[in-house]
Design an enzyme around this catalytic site. Structure first.
Site, PDB file in Angstrom:
ATOM      1  N   TRP A 161       6.286 -12.163 -12.484  1.00 16.00           N
ATOM      2  CA  TRP A 161       5.737 -11.666 -11.204  1.00 16.00           C
ATOM      3  C   TRP A 161       4.221 -11.862 -11.161  1.00 16.00           C
ATOM      4  O   TRP A 161       3.476 -10.955 -10.748  1.00 16.00           O
ATOM      5  CB  TRP A 161       6.092 -10.177 -10.986  1.00 16.00           C
ATOM      6  CG  TRP A 161       7.546  -9.915 -11.035  1.00 16.00           C
ATOM      7  CD1 TRP A 161       8.517 -10.516 -10.295  1.00 16.00           C
ATOM      8  CD2 TRP A 161       8.232  -8.968 -11.877  1.00 16.00           C
ATOM      9  NE1 TRP A 161       9.747 -10.010 -10.620  1.00 16.00           N
ATOM     10  CE2 TRP A 161       9.602  -9.072 -11.585  1.00 16.00           C
ATOM     11  CE3 TRP A 161       7.809  -8.064 -12.842  1.00 16.00           C
ATOM     12  CZ2 TRP A 161      10.565  -8.296 -12.228  1.00 16.00           C
ATOM     13  CZ3 TRP A 161       8.761  -7.290 -13.479  1.00 16.00           C
ATOM     14  CH2 TRP A 161      10.118  -7.411 -13.172  1.00 16.00           C
ATOM     15  N   ASP A 245      -7.054   1.361 -12.134  1.00 13.36           N
ATOM     16  CA  ASP A 245      -7.783   2.457 -11.469  1.00 13.36           C
ATOM     17  C   ASP A 245      -8.766   1.896 -10.430  1.00 13.36           C
ATOM     18  O   ASP A 245      -9.010   2.514  -9.390  1.00 13.36           O
ATOM     19  CB  ASP A 245      -8.582   3.284 -12.488  1.00 13.36           C
ATOM     20  CG  ASP A 245      -7.687   4.205 -13.319  1.00 13.36           C
ATOM     21  OD1 ASP A 245      -6.537   4.453 -12.922  1.00 13.36           O
ATOM     22  OD2 ASP A 245      -8.165   4.675 -14.375  1.00 13.36           O
ATOM     23  N   ARG A 273       4.388  -5.185  28.332  1.00 15.71           N
ATOM     24  CA  ARG A 273       5.842  -5.127  28.475  1.00 15.71           C
ATOM     25  C   ARG A 273       6.241  -4.075  29.524  1.00 15.71           C
ATOM     26  O   ARG A 273       5.868  -2.898  29.414  1.00 15.71           O
ATOM     27  CB  ARG A 273       6.457  -4.771  27.116  1.00 15.71           C
ATOM     28  CG  ARG A 273       7.941  -4.467  27.122  1.00 15.71           C
ATOM     29  CD  ARG A 273       8.775  -5.703  27.332  1.00 15.71           C
ATOM     30  NE  ARG A 273      10.191  -5.410  27.188  1.00 15.71           N
ATOM     31  CZ  ARG A 273      11.143  -6.229  27.607  1.00 15.71           C
ATOM     32  NH1 ARG A 273      10.839  -7.384  28.193  1.00 15.71           N
ATOM     33  NH2 ARG A 273      12.405  -5.918  27.441  1.00 15.71           N
ATOM     34  N   GLY A 345      10.915  -4.041  20.293  1.00 22.47           N
ATOM     35  CA  GLY A 345      12.344  -4.183  20.620  1.00 22.47           C
ATOM     36  C   GLY A 345      12.906  -5.471  20.031  1.00 22.47           C
ATOM     37  O   GLY A 345      12.495  -5.897  18.946  1.00 22.47           O
ATOM     38  N   GLY A 346      13.807  -6.094  20.776  1.00 19.66           N
ATOM     39  CA  GLY A 346      14.456  -7.326  20.290  1.00 19.66           C
ATOM     40  C   GLY A 346      13.437  -8.398  19.921  1.00 19.66           C
ATOM     41  O   GLY A 346      13.600  -9.123  18.929  1.00 19.66           O
ATOM     42  N   GLU A 369       1.244  -3.594  -8.326  1.00 19.08           N
ATOM     43  CA  GLU A 369       0.185  -2.781  -8.961  1.00 19.08           C
ATOM     44  C   GLU A 369       0.668  -1.356  -9.227  1.00 19.08           C
ATOM     45  O   GLU A 369      -0.084  -0.390  -9.092  1.00 19.08           O
ATOM     46  CB  GLU A 369      -1.138  -2.847  -8.179  1.00 19.08           C
ATOM     47  CG  GLU A 369      -1.750  -4.217  -8.320  1.00 19.08           C
ATOM     48  CD  GLU A 369      -3.250  -4.274  -8.184  1.00 19.08           C
ATOM     49  OE1 GLU A 369      -3.945  -3.285  -8.463  1.00 19.08           O
ATOM     50  OE2 GLU A 369      -3.728  -5.361  -7.806  1.00 19.08           O
ATOM     51  N   THR A 371       4.657   0.705  -8.862  1.00 24.05           N
ATOM     52  CA  THR A 371       5.485   1.198  -7.751  1.00 24.05           C
ATOM     53  C   THR A 371       4.910   2.532  -7.280  1.00 24.05           C
ATOM     54  O   THR A 371       4.187   3.213  -8.023  1.00 24.05           O
ATOM     55  CB  THR A 371       6.922   1.465  -8.225  1.00 24.05           C
ATOM     56  OG1 THR A 371       6.863   2.475  -9.254  1.00 24.05           O
ATOM     57  CG2 THR A 371       7.581   0.203  -8.772  1.00 24.05           C
TER      58      THR A 371
HETATM   59  N1  COS Z   1      -7.506   4.198 -18.191  1.00 20.47           N
HETATM   60  C1  COS Z   1      -7.712   4.008 -19.532  1.00 20.47           C
HETATM   61  N2  COS Z   1      -6.819   4.402 -20.465  1.00 20.47           N
HETATM   62  C2  COS Z   1      -5.720   5.016 -20.025  1.00 20.47           C
HETATM   63  C3  COS Z   1      -5.456   5.249 -18.666  1.00 20.47           C
HETATM   64  C4  COS Z   1      -6.425   4.826 -17.736  1.00 20.47           C
HETATM   65  N3  COS Z   1      -6.237   5.015 -16.428  1.00 20.47           N
HETATM   66  N4  COS Z   1      -4.275   5.881 -18.542  1.00 20.47           N
HETATM   67  C5  COS Z   1      -3.801   6.045 -19.777  1.00 20.47           C
HETATM   68  N5  COS Z   1      -4.673   5.511 -20.690  1.00 20.47           N
HETATM   69  C6  COS Z   1      -4.545   5.467 -22.149  1.00 20.47           C
HETATM   70  C7  COS Z   1      -3.964   6.768 -22.697  1.00 20.47           C
HETATM   71  O1  COS Z   1      -4.972   7.697 -22.983  1.00 20.47           O
HETATM   72  C8  COS Z   1      -3.245   6.303 -23.962  1.00 20.47           C
HETATM   73  O2  COS Z   1      -4.168   6.119 -25.002  1.00 20.47           O
HETATM   74  P1  COS Z   1      -4.139   7.124 -26.315  1.00 20.47           P
HETATM   75  O3  COS Z   1      -2.774   6.999 -26.888  1.00 20.47           O
HETATM   76  O4  COS Z   1      -5.205   6.573 -27.216  1.00 20.47           O
HETATM   77  O5  COS Z   1      -4.436   8.495 -25.773  1.00 20.47           O
HETATM   78  C9  COS Z   1      -2.770   4.905 -23.591  1.00 20.47           C
HETATM   79  O6  COS Z   1      -3.594   4.468 -22.498  1.00 20.47           O
HETATM   80  C10 COS Z   1      -1.317   4.900 -23.140  1.00 20.47           C
HETATM   81  O7  COS Z   1      -1.229   5.824 -22.077  1.00 20.47           O
HETATM   82  P2  COS Z   1       0.152   6.539 -21.678  1.00 20.47           P
HETATM   83  O8  COS Z   1       0.815   7.093 -22.909  1.00 20.47           O
HETATM   84  O9  COS Z   1      -0.136   7.465 -20.554  1.00 20.47           O
HETATM   85  O10 COS Z   1       0.974   5.267 -21.177  1.00 20.47           O
HETATM   86  P3  COS Z   1       2.462   5.146 -20.672  1.00 20.47           P
HETATM   87  O11 COS Z   1       3.154   4.160 -21.488  1.00 20.47           O
HETATM   88  O12 COS Z   1       3.077   6.521 -20.497  1.00 20.47           O
HETATM   89  O13 COS Z   1       2.245   4.464 -19.224  1.00 20.47           O
HETATM   90  C11 COS Z   1       1.906   4.385 -16.858  1.00 20.47           C
HETATM   91  C12 COS Z   1       1.572   5.068 -18.204  1.00 20.47           C
HETATM   92  C13 COS Z   1       3.365   4.518 -16.478  1.00 20.47           C
HETATM   93  C14 COS Z   1       1.030   5.124 -15.842  1.00 20.47           C
HETATM   94  C15 COS Z   1       1.490   2.889 -16.932  1.00 20.47           C
HETATM   95  O14 COS Z   1       2.334   2.185 -17.817  1.00 20.47           O
HETATM   96  C16 COS Z   1       1.542   2.214 -15.587  1.00 20.47           C
HETATM   97  O15 COS Z   1       0.610   2.350 -14.789  1.00 20.47           O
HETATM   98  N6  COS Z   1       2.637   1.454 -15.329  1.00 20.47           N
HETATM   99  C17 COS Z   1       2.737   0.624 -14.168  1.00 20.47           C
HETATM  100  C18 COS Z   1       2.179  -0.694 -14.515  1.00 20.47           C
HETATM  101  C19 COS Z   1       1.803  -1.439 -13.302  1.00 20.47           C
HETATM  102  O16 COS Z   1       1.056  -0.961 -12.461  1.00 20.47           O
HETATM  103  N7  COS Z   1       2.296  -2.642 -13.219  1.00 20.47           N
HETATM  104  C20 COS Z   1       1.952  -3.518 -12.181  1.00 20.47           C
HETATM  105  C21 COS Z   1       1.320  -4.700 -12.802  1.00 20.47           C
HETATM  106  S1  COS Z   1       0.026  -5.346 -11.881  1.00 20.47           S
HETATM  107  S2  COS Z   1       0.924  -6.243 -10.383  1.00 20.47           S
END
Ligand code: COS
Length: 385
Positions: A161, A245, A273, A345-346, A369, A371
């Site tokens: 993707w 972020d 319309r 509409g249509g 980015e 879901t």
């Molecule tokens: N910025 C920096 N570090 C971050 C962070 C952030 N926003 N969020 C979490 N971390 C850190 C955590 O602190 C953790 O580090 P430590 O173990 O040293 O504390 C590490 O990253 C892993 O974090 P966490 O355990 O929260 O990760 P998860 O595996 O639970 O995943 C989600 C968290 C689900 C939020 C993440 O995998 C996610 O955003 N998934 C979706 C991915 C996505 O957006 N894909 C689209 C691709 S781009 S099209």
């Protein structure tokens, strides 16, 4: 536009001037091709040329690397205005942002100098490769491996993707360097399209954003120089999430643009319309729909601008606001484009009008980015921390 703070009631004159300039360019040079780009699922080369000529393809690249040095709010305005006429084309500035933010946040000066000037000049584009078939929302469960070999890194695996794959020159790639350490054993790299062992797969056949190619990318003993690692080994997952972020508000901006485009189309249509002897815009039921649509678009826009401005200021704990902006704006885009089709509409169900394309294009903003379920996870974690 640098470091300009967002005032919730009024954009700076520079931001307003940027919006006007991008809107004029988008209407003249991008909108005329949007339907055909979608119909033939072809890359919007006209949009790319027009954006590069005007310097809008990657406005966030700092001046020291040859860029415009615009702030994150300005980057959102560019994406929003392009998306208002063609969502596929808005992925040119959006994905140039997504691919390059990991470098801006964490790469060495040497690596920044290797990559960023080519994005600033428009000679190259960059994609972002985090997801895999079995590691979508659960991104940390990725399998793609990178191992040291002498001074080099050697990558093996498949990413999927990948937006704009095949068009991009550079790829920011997250890969496992130490499987024992889970998320902290993931590192980020920059791969060039000509690196040996790198290949792109066929284009996905999609519901929307048909003009922006989405492909798998393959690494088969893909060898890259040692200095192409982004930051220290093991920091790649954090860089990937910190990037999101900053960039989730840009997907919010894309969603706001798509929604605004559909709203503008609907407003124009209901004034023309006629049914039951008057324009359908004279019916209060239609007026209430339009008011709700516009209200949600404006609320989403404000949240996107606040999120991008806070990201620009380098605030900590951006998770809540950037996920909220992306989630609200994309849910809004889906509702507003669906209502726009309803108001047509249509006619709205045919390809004679752009609202059906906008409705199809809006859907992806609730998915990529992260879901909107993942966005809600991020927001809830922030509340409960
Ligand atoms: N910025 C920096 N570090 C971050 C962070 C952030 N926003 N969020 C979490 N971390 C850190 C955590 O602190 C953790 O580090 P430590 O173990 O040293 O504390 C590490 O990253 C892993 O974090 P966490 O355990 O929260 O990760 P998860 O595996 O639970 O995943 C989600 C968290 C689900 C939020 C993440 O995998 C996610 O955003 N998934 C979706 C991915 C996505 O957006 N894909 C689209 C691709 S781009 S099209």
């Amino acid at each position: 536009m640098q470091n300009a703070d967002f005032d919730a009631y009024r954009l700076s004159e520079e931001h307003e001037a940027l919006r006007e300039a991008v809107r004029a360019l988008a209407e003249k040079e991008i909108a005329p091709y949007a339907a055909e780009v979608d119909e033939h699922a072809r890359f919007p080369v006209e949009a790319r040329e027009a954006l590069v000529k005007a310097g809008f393809q990657a406005v966030h690249i700092p001046e020291e690397y040859g860029g415009e040095g615009a702030d994150e709010l300005a980057a959102c305005i560019v994406i929003e205005e392009v998306a208002r006429v063609c969502a596929s084309s808005s992925l040119i500035p959006a994905v140039n942002g997504l691919g390059s933010v990991p470098i801006l946040l964490s790469a060495s000066e040497e690596l920044k100098k290797q990559v960023l000037p080519s994005l600033a000049s428009g000679e190259a584009m960059i994609s972002y490769a985090l997801s895999e078939r079995e590691a979508g929302s659960d991104a940390a469960s990725m399998r793609t491996r990178a191992r040291r070999d002498g001074d080099d890194w050697v990558l093996n695996g498949t990413k999927c993707w990948i937006t704009n794959a095949g068009e991009s020159t550079w790829y920011t790639v997250m890969a496992v360097t130490d499987p024992e350490k889970k998320a902290n054993g993931i590192s980020a790299f920059v791969v060039h399209k000509d690196d040996p062992g790198f290949e792109v797969g066929p284009k996905e056949r999609k519901l929307g954003i048909a003009g922006s190619p989405t492909r798998e990318i393959y690494f088969q003993d893909c060898r890259i120089p040692g200095d192409r690692i982004i930051g220290a080994e093991g920091t790649g997952f954090k860089t990937a999430l910190a990037t999101l972020d900053h960039t989730r508000p840009t997907i919010g901006a894309q969603a706001v643009g798509i929604a605004q485009g559909a709203l503008d189309q609907a407003v124009a249509y209901v004034k023309e319309r006629r049914q039951f002897g008057k324009t359908i815009g004279e019916f209060q039921g239609v007026q209430f729909m339009l008011a709700d649509m516009a209200m949600k678009v404006e609320a989403s826009r404000q949240l996107v601008y606040v999120a991008s401005s806070r990201a620009e200021r380098g605030e900590k704990n951006l998770g809540f606001i950037s996920s909220a902006a992306k989630c609200l704006a994309s849910d809004t885009a889906m509702q507003v484009t669906t209502d726009a089709v309803q108001l047509f509409g249509g006619a709205g169900f045919t390809k004679d009008f752009p609202v059906e394309r906008m409705m199809r294009d809006a859907k992806i903003t609730q998915i990529y980015e992260g879901t909107n379920q993942v966005q809600r996870m991020v927001m809830a974690r922030s509340l409960l921390r």
